[in-house]
Design a protein around this motif. Sequence first.
Motif, short mmCIF file in Angstrom:
data_model
loop_
_atom_site.label_atom_id
_atom_site.label_comp_id
_atom_site.label_asym_id
_atom_site.label_seq_id
_atom_site.Cartn_x
_atom_site.Cartn_y
_atom_site.Cartn_z
N UNK A 1 0.83 -1.20 0.00
CA UNK A 1 0.00 0.00 0.00
C UNK A 1 0.87 1.25 0.00
N UNK A 2 2.02 1.21 0.68
CA UNK A 2 2.93 2.34 0.74
C UNK A 2 4.24 1.95 0.08
N UNK A 3 4.95 2.97 -0.42
CA UNK A 3 6.21 2.72 -1.10
C UNK A 3 7.27 2.30 -0.08
N UNK A 4 8.01 1.27 -0.41
CA UNK A 4 9.10 0.80 0.45
C UNK A 4 10.28 0.44 -0.43
N UNK A 5 11.44 1.02 -0.14
CA UNK A 5 12.63 0.80 -0.97
C UNK A 5 13.30 -0.51 -0.58
N UNK A 6 13.12 -1.52 -1.44
CA UNK A 6 13.67 -2.85 -1.22
C UNK A 6 14.78 -3.09 -2.24
N UNK A 7 15.91 -3.61 -1.77
CA UNK A 7 17.02 -3.88 -2.67
C UNK A 7 16.69 -5.02 -3.63
N UNK A 8 17.28 -4.95 -4.81
CA UNK A 8 17.07 -5.98 -5.81
C UNK A 8 17.83 -7.25 -5.45
N UNK A 9 17.30 -8.40 -5.85
CA UNK A 9 18.03 -9.65 -5.70
C UNK A 9 19.25 -9.61 -6.62
N UNK A 10 20.36 -10.16 -6.16
CA UNK A 10 21.63 -10.02 -6.89
C UNK A 10 22.12 -11.32 -7.49
N UNK A 11 21.32 -12.37 -7.41
CA UNK A 11 21.72 -13.65 -8.00
C UNK A 11 20.63 -14.16 -8.91
N UNK A 12 21.01 -14.48 -10.16
CA UNK A 12 20.06 -15.00 -11.14
C UNK A 12 20.52 -16.39 -11.58
N UNK A 13 19.58 -17.20 -12.05
CA UNK A 13 19.88 -18.55 -12.51
C UNK A 13 19.82 -18.58 -14.03
N UNK A 14 20.86 -19.13 -14.65
CA UNK A 14 20.93 -19.19 -16.11
C UNK A 14 19.74 -19.95 -16.68
N UNK A 15 19.16 -19.39 -17.72
CA UNK A 15 18.02 -20.02 -18.39
C UNK A 15 16.68 -19.63 -17.82
N UNK A 16 16.68 -18.94 -16.69
CA UNK A 16 15.42 -18.51 -16.08
C UNK A 16 15.28 -16.99 -16.15
N UNK A 17 14.18 -16.47 -15.63
CA UNK A 17 13.95 -15.03 -15.60
C UNK A 17 14.40 -14.43 -14.29
N UNK A 18 14.63 -13.11 -14.31
CA UNK A 18 15.08 -12.43 -13.10
C UNK A 18 14.53 -11.01 -13.09
N UNK A 19 14.05 -10.58 -11.92
CA UNK A 19 13.52 -9.23 -11.75
C UNK A 19 14.62 -8.31 -11.24
N UNK A 20 14.95 -7.31 -12.03
CA UNK A 20 15.91 -6.29 -11.61
C UNK A 20 15.13 -5.18 -10.91
N UNK A 21 15.28 -5.13 -9.61
CA UNK A 21 14.49 -4.18 -8.82
C UNK A 21 15.10 -2.80 -8.80
N UNK A 22 14.23 -1.80 -8.77
CA UNK A 22 14.67 -0.40 -8.70
C UNK A 22 13.50 0.41 -8.15
N UNK A 23 13.60 0.82 -6.88
CA UNK A 23 12.52 1.56 -6.23
C UNK A 23 13.07 2.85 -5.64
#
Length: 216
Positions: A33-55
Amino acid sequence: MSCYLSPVQFGLYIPVRSLTSLKAIFTMPHALAACSEVDSMTEAVAGKGHLLGCISCKRREEVSASTTVDWHFRPPGELEYRHIFHYKHPTADILDDDFSGRLEWRGTQHDDIQIGAVYLSNVTFNDSGTYLCTLHRTLFLPVQNEEVSVEKEVQLTVVAVANRELTTVIAEIMMFVLIVVLQLWLILVLVYCYKKISADHERREAKKALKVQREA
């Protein structure tokens, strides 16, 4: 201590939730409901998708704004960033051929952007490196508009197999300890109840024997 235990005390209705599910709830930007600055995950797995976070949350929610978001990428060993993505609502532009068809906007769906996340699909080992998210925000103030730029850096490492997070391991250990403690507590309660019921039974039998002796 009561010897009448409910099913919940026996652990029959204690739900065990996955830590991953909880983390997905708390890190999902659109669910908050409110904005919260959460750090992006820094590990991705090859062949899968990954969300690059930026808040980047606004300090004053009542002030309207217009924001554009740019993503840059710098491979390991290189000094210069490559401009790979630009978003100005409602248009998203992929600017680098290496990311063509693999970047999808997952941020705020209007001009006043606070979440500038992008989703990178079909991750490869070449995607390891430093990602720079820049939000260029224009605040519409009564006297004069104000220009603000915010940068968020993400160090991404691509691995072949996902590593188990420390928080997951700790949660599983704590759950195991909790189960053991509950089982021990249950055994103690059963022993206590057995002794109490046996003592009550012996008292009743003693009273019956005494009554028979008196009547005789």
